[in-house]
Design a protein around this motif. Structure first.
Motif, PDB file in Angstrom:
ATOM      1  N   ASP A   2       0.829  -1.136  -0.164  1.00  0.00           N
ATOM      2  CA  ASP A   2       0.064   0.036  -0.012  1.00  0.00           C
ATOM      3  C   ASP A   2       0.690   1.383   0.073  1.00  0.00           C
ATOM      4  OD1 ASP A   2      -2.525  -0.801  -0.063  1.00  0.00           O
ATOM      5  OD2 ASP A   2      -2.981  -0.750   2.001  1.00  0.00           O
ATOM      6  N   TRP A  59      -8.764   6.582  -2.165  1.00  0.00           N
ATOM      7  CA  TRP A  59      -7.878   5.584  -1.578  1.00  0.00           C
ATOM      8  C   TRP A  59      -8.724   4.264  -0.726  1.00  0.00           C
ATOM      9  CZ3 TRP A  59      -6.650   5.455   4.065  1.00  0.00           C
ATOM     10  CH2 TRP A  59      -5.724   4.323   4.073  1.00  0.00           C
ATOM     11  N   ALA A  63      -7.793   1.169   1.259  1.00  0.00           N
ATOM     12  CA  ALA A  63      -6.572   0.434   1.791  1.00  0.00           C
ATOM     13  C   ALA A  63      -6.799  -0.869   1.338  1.00  0.00           C
ATOM     14  CB  ALA A  63      -6.786   0.478   3.375  1.00  0.00           C
ATOM     15  N   GLY A  64      -5.542  -1.681   0.829  1.00  0.00           N
ATOM     16  CA  GLY A  64      -5.325  -3.010   0.440  1.00  0.00           C
ATOM     17  C   GLY A  64      -5.752  -3.067  -0.790  1.00  0.00           C
ATOM     18  N   GLN A  65      -6.270  -2.245  -1.657  1.00  0.00           N
ATOM     19  CA  GLN A  65      -6.737  -2.424  -3.137  1.00  0.00           C
ATOM     20  C   GLN A  65      -6.116  -1.178  -3.759  1.00  0.00           C
ATOM     21  OE1 GLN A  65     -10.913  -2.710  -3.416  1.00  0.00           O
ATOM     22  NE2 GLN A  65     -11.242  -2.590  -1.221  1.00  0.00           N
ATOM     23  N   ARG A  77      -2.110  -0.058  -8.023  1.00  0.00           N
ATOM     24  CA  ARG A  77      -2.915  -1.394  -7.467  1.00  0.00           C
ATOM     25  C   ARG A  77      -2.121  -1.961  -6.425  1.00  0.00           C
ATOM     26  NH1 ARG A  77      -6.217  -5.039 -11.299  1.00  0.00           N
ATOM     27  NH2 ARG A  77      -6.260  -6.441  -9.605  1.00  0.00           N
ATOM     28  N   THR A  78      -2.680  -2.231  -5.405  1.00  0.00           N
ATOM     29  CA  THR A  78      -1.801  -2.949  -4.294  1.00  0.00           C
ATOM     30  C   THR A  78      -2.091  -4.452  -4.732  1.00  0.00           C
ATOM     31  OG1 THR A  78      -2.109  -1.239  -2.945  1.00  0.00           O
ATOM     32  CG2 THR A  78      -1.398  -3.269  -1.920  1.00  0.00           C
ATOM     33  N   ILE A  79      -0.918  -5.326  -5.203  1.00  0.00           N
ATOM     34  CA  ILE A  79      -1.034  -6.488  -5.207  1.00  0.00           C
ATOM     35  C   ILE A  79       0.016  -7.160  -4.582  1.00  0.00           C
ATOM     36  CG2 ILE A  79      -1.222  -8.412  -6.684  1.00  0.00           C
ATOM     37  CD1 ILE A  79      -2.142  -6.758  -9.061  1.00  0.00           C
ATOM     38  N   LEU A  80      -0.465  -7.689  -3.459  1.00  0.00           N
ATOM     39  CA  LEU A  80       0.807  -8.220  -2.349  1.00  0.00           C
ATOM     40  C   LEU A  80       1.548  -9.322  -2.724  1.00  0.00           C
ATOM     41  CD1 LEU A  80      -1.432  -7.922   0.927  1.00  0.00           C
ATOM     42  CD2 LEU A  80       0.348  -6.284  -0.064  1.00  0.00           C
TER      43      LEU A  80
END
Lengths: 309, 520
Positions: free
Chosen positions: B43, B200, B202-204, B227-230
């Motif tokens: 993030d 925003w 969170a996590g997305q 884009r947050t891709i863990l």
């Protein structure tokens, strides 16, 4: 019924308190200073003075009992505790529930339908082939299935998105990955239970009475087979919930699972405690719903309750 | 009739999906004006409690002082600066005509309010850089507005390095309207950078839009989604499935992945030097590595070019001196060491007398590691065995590892350091000062009074030539006594599809989102 429900709900409270206490104890016993870990997130090691000031800010200099009571007081007011790492757990509940319940519904429908189909075609190639396939699927870990699905439907065919959140096509792959395992075991149980019931005398009687096959199957055989199936669905929900931690990270699903992983590696105690508490609450509610469904499904339970309470 | 209707419907559907919503004409070609999507590994916004709300990589906020590609102070919102005779007061002249993305002016009052907030909330952790006013300003500065475009920062003691230590994060500027009473943000902050935050989750994702009020060269794209891709594999899958335009930022593409994607049609893969390095640190406080001969034996045995080729597929610059060569102002070749296996064996033989010693090397096994710790550890294990050092590798989860390190339960360990401010004091103060947390809290145990004296002198020396001499000597000592060995200076790999161009990394691993050009 109402009194039964009420007594079950009251019994929840001590369960949750014990659950929260155990969680809080475990996270405190785990190695690692949360204040130091928080300040060290980006790699810098803080000075002793900075660390002491931050521990005070977080209230970590207080004794265990004080910290626990403060946290619990917050929980009762609907505040799961301020994360040391500014994660907000509340926002993550809905995505996990959506994914878990979709997978549960999907696995129940597919599992029972296939189980019934195989039972009715017992011994045919359809039954044999289907059972081998489901055995393979049931014994494949869900993350392997997930990676396989991503490869085929994302990278190869470009049909479905492989990462991200949305109540649209984004939901398809992760819920299938989560549902396949439980669906397979549900299929096997449905098949076994139906074959058992279909061999009973009352089925022969019903057939002799001239009832149609579908009525016999749905109203008699399936209904009698239902109780262990419902129990299994309840148990499977626990698996789905746990499996979601991995599936969420494979599909970048912004649920509680991915937050939990970060929280554990950063010893984010309020978030870990909040997760366990929420997960516990969801389990207990699901179990309660299942217990109540016995009352609906099986008249004997109703009679026992009327007599006993 | 029915078939005609179905036919019409099909035509309507297919044309609806193939016509882009909006188009912009650039030169002769028509390019769709659509949102560019870049996947990142974490993030890049961390919310209202974070001291910075979002990472500098977002291109949303700007500092007073930035760093150029040689890690030297670079004017951003401050146009120039000057140190007083006594070395205690820095006077900054602000860039004029700068406006926040909401149109309000940026001036001296804004700077004062930003510093007041920073002082109030310090210390405050962040996954990006913890806010500690002592780290950024060497104590609490007295900040005074002299006129609308001039601000003075006064320290208690002479503070000639402040312009470096405050660079980037520590002089990030936000509109004071974004601050809540308690110093948190009220929501996504308003700032001066080439992009502004629109949404925003969170996590997305973080949805950004071009700041039309930007004072400099405006961004080339209008809309950007980070884009947050863990999961690392999921990022590459999304790239190959065409869901995203590119992958960038710290840790977003692993070296092994970059090597694999290299040469695929329709993909551009590259890597840029970034100001973070990977190190091997010793526990100099206990046997066997309290013996300087053994530490130097490890340093001489290590062929860092071979290490880089084998564990990170060449996606790094092999280590040399503690000061990275891209810092032309401070690098000295006297800190560099050539591998010499014969001398390494001789030193080890002398120190151990033919015995074999066991040494513990714990490493991080938490998921999502961009750094191949395990492979590096195995490489070192094979390398050090002939010297008589038997490495015991201990994979550990992140929090347990940090705890083990702080208890001194290690002989060797990996560490990384982002050289956030480009000042040489940062490196030596972190690793070699005997009272630094690295040597006390984390039990590095290195102690050399000459080094402590040089570090103290270097911090307040104002003559650049004398200062260079001090840090040259420190680099030399680091090569002789090896309290810590630099393994490699990182390069951050990136990849993007042929839908965009212009995506690179600046040295502070800020992706050049403002330079992205949309092609299709």
């Amino acid at each position: 019924m109402a009194r039964y429900l009420l007594s079950r709900l009251v019994a929840l409270i001590p369960t949750l308190i014990v659950l929260s206490l155990v969680t809080f104890l475990l996270t405190t016993a785990a190695r690692g200073d949360p204040a130091l870990l928080a300040l060290q997130q980006a790699g810098e090691i803080p000075s002793d003075e900075t660390l002491a000031r931050y521990r005070q800010q977080l209230g970590l200099d207080q004794p265990f009992a004080v910290r626990y009571v403060r946290w619990l007081a917050g929980v009762v007011q609907g505040d799961l505790g301020k994360s040391f790492l500014s994660t907000r757990l509340g926002e993550r509940i809905a995505p996990t529930l959506v994914l878990g319940l979709t997978a549960l519904a999907l696995s129940s429908i597919v599992g029972i339908a296939l189980g019934t189909l195989f039972a009715l075609h017992r011994g045919t190639w359809l039954d044999c082939g289907g059972r081998v396939l489901t055995l393979v699927l049931a014994s494949t870990p869900s993350f392997c299935l997930a990676i396989g699905l991503v490869l085929v439907f994302g990278e190869l065919l470009h049909w479905l998105p492989v990462a991200g959140y949305g109540l649209d096509e984004h939901l398809i792959l992760p819920s299938i990955a989560l549902a396949i395992g439980p669906a397979a075991s549900l299929m096997r149980l449905t098949r076994a239970r139906l074959l058992e019931e279909l061999g009973q005398d009352y089925i022969r009687t019903a057939t002799a009475k001239g009832l149609r096959g579908r009525v016999i199957l749905v109203r008699h055989a399936l209904r009698n087979a239902a109780i262990p199936l419902v129990s299994l669905i309840g148990l499977r929900f626990a698996h789905i919930f746990a499996g979601a931690v991995i599936i969420e990270s494979v599909f970048s699903w912004p649920g509680m699972g991915s937050v939990l992983l970060t929280a554990i590696s950063g010893r984010d105690l309020p978030v870990i405690g909040g997760y366990v508490l929420l997960a516990g609450l969801i389990f207990i509610v699901v179990n309660l719903v299942i217990d109540l469904s016995y009352v609906v499904l099986d008249p004997r339970v109703r009679v026992y309750q009327a007599a006993g309470r | 009739m029915l078939s005609l209707l179905i036919g019409l419907l099909l035509v309507a559907c297919s044309s609806a999906s193939s016509v882009p919503a909006a188009t912009a004409v650039t030169g002769a070609r028509t390019v769709p004006d659509r949102e560019v999507v870049i996947a990142v590994s974490r993030d890049l916004a961390n919310g209202p409690q974070d001291p910075w709300f979002c990472h500098s990589s977002c291109n949303v906020w700007e500092p007073l002082v930035g760093l150029d590609e040689g890690l030297q102070p670079r004017p951003v919102l401050a146009e120039r600066w000057e140190l007083s005779e006594d070395g205690r007061t820095w006077t900054f002249t602000l860039r004029s005509g700068v406006r926040f993305s909401d149109g309000t002016p940026f001036d001296a009052d804004v700077v004062v309010k930003n510093l007041e907030r920073m002082i109030k909330i310090s210390p405050r952790p962040s996954p990006y850089t913890a806010l500690d006013i002592n780290v950024g300003y060497g104590g609490i500065p007295k900040v005074t507005r002299l006129d609308a475009t001039t601000v003075a920062f006064e320290s208690e003691k002479p503070n000639p390095t402040m312009v470096s230590t405050m660079s980037n994060f520590f002089s990030a500027m936000y509109s004071p309207a974004s601050f809540a009473e308690n110093g948190d943000f009220t929501g996504p902050p308003v700032a001066t950078g080439p992009f502004k935050i629109v949404e925003w989750q969170a996590g997305q994702f973080l949805r950004l839009e071009r700041n039309e009020n930007y004072w400099g060269e405006k961004a080339k794209i209008r809309q950007l989604r980070l884009r947050t891709i863990l999961d690392a594999n999921a990022r590459v899958s999304a790239l190959q499935a065409g869901e995203i335009d590119g992958v960038a930022e710290l840790g977003a593409l692993f070296p092994a992945q970059a090597a694999q994607l290299q040469g695929r049609p329709g993909l551009t893969v590259g890597a840029d030097p970034i100001s973070r390095s990977q190190y091997l640190a010793f526990n100099s406080g206990r046997a066997p590595f309290n013996d300087v001969r053994l530490r130097r034996a490890v340093l001489l045995a290590l062929d860092r070019k071979a290490l880089v080729d084998s564990v990170v597929f060449g996606y790094a610059l092999p280590g040399d001196s503690l000061i990275a060569p891209y810092s032309k102002a401070w690098y000295s070749p006297r800190g560099s060491v050539r591998p010499d296996l014969v001398e390494a064996r001789r030193l080890a033989q002398e120190a151990l007398g033919g015995r074999t010693v066991e040494a513990v090397l714990p490493f991080n096994t938490s998921p999502g590691q961009a750094i191949p710790y395990k492979e590096t550890a195995e490489y070192l294990q094979a390398l050090l065995r002939p010297l008589g050092i038997e490495l015991r590798l201990q994979g550990m989860e992140n929090a347990a590892l940090t705890d083990a390190i702080n208890r001194g339960e290690y002989d060797l360990r990996f560490t990384s350091l982002g050289w956030v401010n480009g000042d040489p004091d940062f490196i030596f103060n972190t690793f070699m000062r005997s009272t630094a947390p690295f040597n006390t809290t984390a039990k590095g145990g290195y102690n050399n009074p000459e080094v402590d004296r040089l570090i103290a002198e270097g911090k307040v020396e104002r003559d650049p030539r004398k200062r260079y001499a001090i840090y040259e000597r420190l680099q030399e000592i680091a090569a002789q006594e090896a309290p810590v060995i630099v393994l490699y200076y990182e390069r951050q790999p990136y990849a993007y599809r042929d839908t965009i161009s212009g995506l690179r990394h600046r040295i502070n691993f800020q992706p050049t989102f403002d330079q992205i050009v949309l092609l299709k």
